[in-house]
Design an enzyme around this catalytic site. Structure first.
Site, PDB file in Angstrom:
ATOM      1  N   ASP A  83       0.950  -1.202  -0.035  1.00 55.71           N
ATOM      2  CA  ASP A  83      -0.027   0.070  -0.117  1.00 55.71           C
ATOM      3  C   ASP A  83       0.859   1.227   0.044  1.00 55.71           C
ATOM      4  O   ASP A  83       1.858   1.405   0.725  1.00 55.71           O
ATOM      5  CB  ASP A  83      -0.845   0.084   1.355  1.00 55.71           C
ATOM      6  CG  ASP A  83      -1.904   0.906   1.201  1.00 55.71           C
ATOM      7  OD1 ASP A  83      -2.775   0.961   0.316  1.00 55.71           O
ATOM      8  OD2 ASP A  83      -1.932   1.945   2.096  1.00 55.71           O
TER       9      ASP A  83
ATOM     10  N   GLU B  80      14.679 -15.128   0.374  1.00 58.62           N
ATOM     11  CA  GLU B  80      14.981 -16.348   1.280  1.00 58.62           C
ATOM     12  C   GLU B  80      14.098 -17.343   1.402  1.00 58.62           C
ATOM     13  O   GLU B  80      14.285 -18.425   1.679  1.00 58.62           O
ATOM     14  CB  GLU B  80      15.191 -15.699   2.861  1.00 58.62           C
ATOM     15  CG  GLU B  80      16.299 -14.812   2.859  1.00 58.62           C
ATOM     16  CD  GLU B  80      16.022 -14.107   4.334  1.00 58.62           C
ATOM     17  OE1 GLU B  80      15.189 -14.690   5.050  1.00 58.62           O
ATOM     18  OE2 GLU B  80      16.746 -13.194   4.661  1.00 58.62           O
TER      19      GLU B  80
HETATM   20  C1  NOJ Z   1      -4.652   2.895  -0.814  1.00 64.00           C
HETATM   21  C2  NOJ Z   1      -5.627   1.883  -0.721  1.00 64.00           C
HETATM   22  O1  NOJ Z   1      -5.973   1.173  -1.881  1.00 64.00           O
HETATM   23  C3  NOJ Z   1      -6.920   2.914  -0.139  1.00 64.00           C
HETATM   24  O2  NOJ Z   1      -7.966   1.914   0.107  1.00 64.00           O
HETATM   25  C4  NOJ Z   1      -6.316   3.534   0.997  1.00 64.00           C
HETATM   26  O3  NOJ Z   1      -7.421   4.384   1.712  1.00 64.00           O
HETATM   27  C5  NOJ Z   1      -5.177   4.140   1.049  1.00 64.00           C
HETATM   28  N1  NOJ Z   1      -4.170   3.464   0.142  1.00 64.00           N
HETATM   29  C6  NOJ Z   1      -4.425   4.517   2.359  1.00 64.00           C
HETATM   30  O4  NOJ Z   1      -4.078   3.447   2.738  1.00 64.00           O
END
Ligand code: NOJ
Length: 538
Positions: A220, A269
């Site tokens: 993310d 790993e």
């Molecule tokens: C991207 C994620 O897909 C989204 O749903 C989220 O709100 C933001 N990153 C923050 O983590």
């Protein structure tokens, strides 16, 4: 110890994989509380095997106050009780492997929840404390520190800083202290990735999930971990408009690559090609490719493609530039049309189910790996009429920094039956489902050759067997009328796409394999209707 792995050990599996995104709260609800859960996911794994996908990416299921639907993680090694237990996660992994499916989990390293143990200690222990150094705490500007430390804006709207009381256990008016940085909601404080404890912790979290047997991670905000030294001002407002087309002091800083090199050594790993896919918003495809150098991550989402409209010329340019950017580094290009953050492509592309089906067949014909978002195989439209009182997306409550709102693509899936909750569970659904979804359920579409679900099943089955589909890095464009694409892949697969609103007559490229709408082949020619894609074997 790594659990038994029954998935075919295919080298480079991720170079051609079709990866299906499960949004756990909206997939299947086994305990009848209206919220999907891991037991629900487990019960539907055979459906995903039959659909023909290779891997499943699960959006976050970790302990979380759910300020951003689980992208605010309070404990990276614990399952939120609303989704189940660690034993349920292990059972999902084991069953998936038994069915030949790989599991990718979501990793959220840019920020945690304000309820994470480190952040609570940072607040409690005050300015200058060791735990505050793991986040970005600063004194404010202005005479009494009443202005945020810089001008950065949150992606959900408003300033990217929140001020905390001097003594959070006994907050007093007029006694405000430092500010902390949150690129997203105030409940999502950003980690300070210059701090060795943060780096060590995430390598340890990677190992925790790899030891449990996961096949990879979706990373993310992979572009956000490192901030420009000194946290310089942007100098102007409306910063979100620059997202994805300009370098920002909080995104795509060169320092992130060192982090991913260290993660790659951890992934390597483990046996069986464990992968990481970056959610990386960068100004250009070339900048995205830097995340995928051979000693970094494996794949990145192709948001440039997702953001391309239903326009032949624009699609061709996006396809070429994506392939051109990845070829020199040898990383697979990925393709995606929908996810939990954007309007579903049936609605977004503006042409209903026909256009969505055509767009899907084009995407699945392209070289590389493809991402599907749960429900697109049912042709689900965006739900555009959710009442304000049921919405949960934090961007709704913070004046929508991100374009559009995200609840309408998160409505729970319809599995069977004539009325809500359509087999999602026995206890309703956390967002209301439309009253007219009975024809869209899995049960209603199964066995109907004209259904979108059967189109996906057939396309995915062909992708597994046809030598002209899946991995690769090249397409050859053939001459075609305006608004029409004809591409050929090595291996003899030809894909014809009509993006216009009128039928076109074309020479038949060979034997018809599959089409998203009815064709009319006669005398070595055929009619490709508006918003239709067909696959041919040359
Ligand atoms: C991207 C994620 O897909 C989204 O749903 C989220 O709100 C933001 N990153 C923050 O983590």
């Amino acid at each position: 110890m790594t659990p038994q792995h029954n998935v075919t050990p295919a080298a480079d599996w991720w170079r051609h994989a079709v990866i299906y995104q499960v949004y756990p709260r909206s997939f299947a609800d086994a305990n009848g509380d209206g919220m999907g859960d891991l037991a629900g996911v487990r019960s539907r794994l055979p459906y995903l095997r039959d659909l023909g996908v290779d891997a499943v990416w699960l959006s976050p299921f970790y302990a979380s106050p759910q300020a951003d639907a689980g992208y605010d993680v309070a404990d990276y090694r614990t399952i939120d009780p609303m989704f189940g237990t660690l034993a349920d996660a292990e059972a999902v992994i084991a069953d998936a492997h038994g069915l030949g499916l790989r599991i990718i989990v979501d990793l959220v390293p840019n920020h945690c929840s304000d309820q994470h143990a480190w952040f609570r200690r940072a607040l409690a222990e005050g300015p200058g404390s060791a735990f505050r150094k793991r986040f970005h705490f600063r004194r404010g500007r202005g005479e009494n520190g009443e202005q945020p430390p810089n001008d950065w804006e949150s992606l959900f709207g408003g300033p990217a800083w929140t001020r905390v009381p001097v003594d959070p256990s006994a907050p007093k008016a007029g006694e405000e202290g430092e500010w902390y940085l949150h690129l997203f909601a105030p409940e999502q404080p950003d980690f300070n990735w210059d701090h060795p404890a943060v780096q060590d912790e995430f390598r340890s979290i990677l190992r925790f999930w790899l030891d449990l047997g996961v096949d990879g991670f979706r990373v993310d905000v992979a572009h956000g971990l490192v901030k420009a030294p000194g946290l310089p001002d942007m100098g102007h407002a409306e910063q979100l408009k620059l997202l994805g087309n300009q370098t920002l002091p909080f995104f795509d800083q060169d320092g992130v690559h060192e982090i991913y090199r260290s993660w790659r050594t951890v992934l390597d790993e483990y046996p069986g090609e464990r992968i990481a896919v970056a959610e990386a918003w960068t100004p250009t495809a070339e900048r995205t490719a830097r995340y995928l150098r051979p000693d970094e991550l494996h794949q990145a989402f192709n948001f440039h493609y997702l953001n391309t409209g239903w326009d032949a010329e624009a699609l061709r340019a996006a396809i070429d530039s994506s392939l051109d950017a990845m070829r020199p580094i040898g990383a697979p290009t990925t393709w995606v049309l929908s996810n939990h953050d954007v309007v579903r492509h049936r609605t977004r592309l503006g042409g209903g189910e026909d256009r969505a089906r055509a767009a899907t067949l084009l995407m699945l014909a392209l070289p590389g790996s493809a991402y599907l978002y749960q429900g697109e195989e049912l042709g689900l439209p965006e739900v555009t009429d959710l009442p304000d009182e049921v919405r949960q997306d934090p961007s709704f409550f913070r004046d929508s920094g991100q374009e559009g709102l995200r609840d309408g693509c998160r409505v729970p899936l319809p599995w069977n039956g004539d009325a809500p909750p359509y087999g999602f569970g026995d206890g309703g659904s956390w967002l209301p489902q439309p009253a007219d979804w009975a024809p869209l359920t899995v049960a209603a579409q199964t066995g109907d050759p004209a259904s979108t679900l059967e189109l996906y099943r057939t396309a995915l089955a062909l992708r597994r067997t046809h030598p002209g589909l899946g991995a690769g890095d090249a397409v050859e464009w053939r001459d075609a009328p305006d608004g029409v694409l004809v591409l050929r892949r090595p291996g003899g697969l030809v894909c014809t796409v009509n993006t216009t609103t009128a039928p076109v007559r074309l020479p038949s490229p060979g034997r018809l394999l599959l089409s998203s709408g009815a064709l009319d082949p006669t005398d070595g020619e055929f009619t490709l209707p508006a918003d239709t894609t067909a696959w041919w074997e040359e």
